[in-house]
Design a protein around this motif. Structure first.
Motif, PDB file in Angstrom:
ATOM      1  N   ILE A  12      44.828  39.543  34.270  1.00 31.39           N
ATOM      2  CA  ILE A  12      43.751  38.744  34.824  1.00 31.39           C
ATOM      3  C   ILE A  12      43.207  39.403  36.089  1.00 31.39           C
ATOM      4  O   ILE A  12      43.903  40.188  36.748  1.00 31.39           O
ATOM      5  N   MET A  13      41.952  39.127  36.436  1.00 34.80           N
ATOM      6  CA  MET A  13      41.376  39.672  37.663  1.00 34.80           C
ATOM      7  C   MET A  13      42.167  39.181  38.876  1.00 34.80           C
ATOM      8  O   MET A  13      42.395  37.993  39.044  1.00 34.80           O
ATOM      9  N   ARG A  14      42.562  40.128  39.723  1.00 35.06           N
ATOM     10  CA  ARG A  14      43.273  39.777  40.958  1.00 35.06           C
ATOM     11  C   ARG A  14      42.592  40.477  42.124  1.00 35.06           C
ATOM     12  O   ARG A  14      42.148  41.625  42.001  1.00 35.06           O
ATOM     13  N   ASP A  15      42.512  39.784  43.254  1.00 27.36           N
ATOM     14  CA  ASP A  15      41.836  40.315  44.433  1.00 27.36           C
ATOM     15  C   ASP A  15      42.695  40.072  45.662  1.00 27.36           C
ATOM     16  O   ASP A  15      43.307  39.009  45.811  1.00 27.36           O
ATOM     17  N   THR A  16      42.715  41.062  46.541  1.00 25.08           N
ATOM     18  CA  THR A  16      43.403  40.930  47.824  1.00 25.08           C
ATOM     19  C   THR A  16      42.397  41.187  48.935  1.00 25.08           C
ATOM     20  O   THR A  16      41.636  42.160  48.877  1.00 25.08           O
ATOM     21  N   TYR A  20      38.799  30.040  39.555  1.00 24.35           N
ATOM     22  CA  TYR A  20      38.978  30.734  40.847  1.00 24.35           C
ATOM     23  C   TYR A  20      40.053  30.018  41.647  1.00 24.35           C
ATOM     24  O   TYR A  20      39.967  28.821  41.893  1.00 24.35           O
ATOM     25  N   LYS A  57      46.322  32.797  44.726  1.00 21.34           N
ATOM     26  CA  LYS A  57      47.527  33.183  44.014  1.00 21.34           C
ATOM     27  C   LYS A  57      48.768  32.729  44.774  1.00 21.34           C
ATOM     28  O   LYS A  57      49.801  32.404  44.177  1.00 21.34           O
ATOM     29  N   GLU A 105      43.256  35.013  42.248  1.00 25.18           N
ATOM     30  CA  GLU A 105      43.083  35.426  40.860  1.00 25.18           C
ATOM     31  C   GLU A 105      41.921  34.636  40.291  1.00 25.18           C
ATOM     32  O   GLU A 105      41.638  33.510  40.732  1.00 25.18           O
ATOM     33  N   GLU A 112      40.359  33.480  36.702  1.00 26.53           N
ATOM     34  CA  GLU A 112      40.478  33.336  35.242  1.00 26.53           C
ATOM     35  C   GLU A 112      39.115  33.026  34.656  1.00 26.53           C
ATOM     36  O   GLU A 112      38.403  32.134  35.117  1.00 26.53           O
ATOM     37  N   TYR A 161      41.192  36.856  30.645  1.00 27.88           N
ATOM     38  CA  TYR A 161      41.557  37.826  31.678  1.00 27.88           C
ATOM     39  C   TYR A 161      40.323  38.417  32.373  1.00 27.88           C
ATOM     40  O   TYR A 161      40.420  38.944  33.479  1.00 27.88           O
ATOM     41  N   ASN A 187      36.362  38.809  36.145  1.00 27.82           N
ATOM     42  CA  ASN A 187      35.306  39.555  36.816  1.00 27.82           C
ATOM     43  C   ASN A 187      33.950  39.336  36.160  1.00 27.82           C
ATOM     44  O   ASN A 187      32.916  39.284  36.832  1.00 27.82           O
TER      45      ASN A 187
END
Length: 314
Positions: free
Chosen positions: A205-209, A240, A243, A275, A277, A286, A289
């Motif tokens: 899945i899209m993950r962002d930091t 949205y 996490k 993350e 979804e 997944y 984005n």
């Protein structure tokens, strides 16, 4: 309202096809008028044809020759930054409203949760990038409760399977446009963006930091602002979410960080992990984005269309 404004989508790849399905399922004020591509064998064009949407594989030139072109009020461009320059020049001459889903950044940056309808009447609005749509609201959430944000950095990780040829061709533009929008919309003095195409199987899945260095705000105020912003984004992207709990680190005088063109700086480092979804309208869940980009674009276009329709009623 029973009446709707016709729209066209240029780009029959992953983003364009997902957007088409969203327009047909979710839009309050828009209806599909055309799906435009350059590959006659693309899945997006085939799917559009099955759904009864007029199609052309001759790009922008084919769109302008379609018999219903005059009825189309808004055009979404989901091609590439380079192609958008050419497309937009023609569309502006024809008086079309343009929603740009490429990193071309011709028009003003627009993220619904930050500046909403501020540029609703602009002839061309830019939806930044998928990573920008996901992460810049978090930078802004920190900035709005802080006196200063010297630096913000984002790392967007997406599944390789969700990145089509358009996305891959725009990697450089992605980093440049997102970095600029971190500053222009997020409010950071310096911004940096990194994108990772993750080849893992099964797809992740899209993950962002997001890392933000701020001054003049408490941890409590920042966390509250971040949680409020998450709820605002969830209004149009339900998948949205945070996490894990927001993390903080004090950067003191004994260990300052060096920021290019700013120098050494101290403050409160905030780390936010997200993350996203997807709604699985076209690609699986997944591909968050895709979902956040197309959802943001549709939200902006729907608001514009509602305004036009209200003028007609008045």
């Amino acid at each position: 309202m029973s009446k709707k404004i016709k729209c066209a989508i240029i780009g029959s790849g992953n983003i364009g096809t997902d957007l088409m399905i969203k327009v047909m399922r979710n839009s309050q004020n828009l209806e599909m008028g055309a799906m435009v591509g350059i590959d006659p064998n693309s899945d997006g064009l085939a799917r559009a044809a099955r759904l009864g949407v007029p199609i052309t594989h001759e790009g922008i030139d084919g769109l302008r020759k379609m018999p219903n072109y005059d009825e189309i009020g808004v055009v979404f461009d989901a091609t590439s930054a380079k192609a958008h320059i050419y497309n937009n020049d023609l569309l502006q001459k024809d008086g079309k409203k343009v929603i740009d889903l490429t990193p071309a950044a011709v028009g003003p940056f627009t993220i619904p949760a930050i500046n909403g309808d501020e540029h609703i009447d602009a002839p061309n609005v830019n939806m930044v990038t998928c990573g920008g749509q996901a992460t810049i609201p978090m930078v802004y959430a920190v900035k709005r409760v802080s006196k200063r944000v010297p630096y913000a950095e984002i790392v967007a990780s997406i599944s390789s399977k969700s990145a089509g040829p358009g996305t891959r061709a725009n990697i450089d533009e992605f980093t440049e446009t997102t970095s600029l929008a971190i500053e222009k919309l997020g409010g950071a003095e310096r911004g940096k963006a990194v994108i990772i195409l993750n080849p893992a199987e099964p797809p992740l899945i899209m993950r962002d930091t997001i890392f933000v260095l701020s001054q003049g705000a408490s941890q409590e105020d920042i966390e509250k602002s971040v949680l409020e912003m998450v709820k605002d984004v969830q209004k149009y992207v339900p998948g949205y979410r945070l996490k894990q709990k927001v993390q903080f680190e004090v950067i003191g005088d004994n260990n300052p960080v060096r920021i290019p063109k700013i120098g050494y700086s101290t403050g409160l480092k905030t780390t936010i992990m997200l993350e996203v979804e997807g709604a699985a309208h076209y690609l699986p869940a997944y591909a968050g984005n895709l979902d956040i980009m197309t959802s943001a674009a549709l939200t902006s276009a729907d608001h514009w269309a509602a305004k036009q329709l209200s003028k007609e009623v008045a």
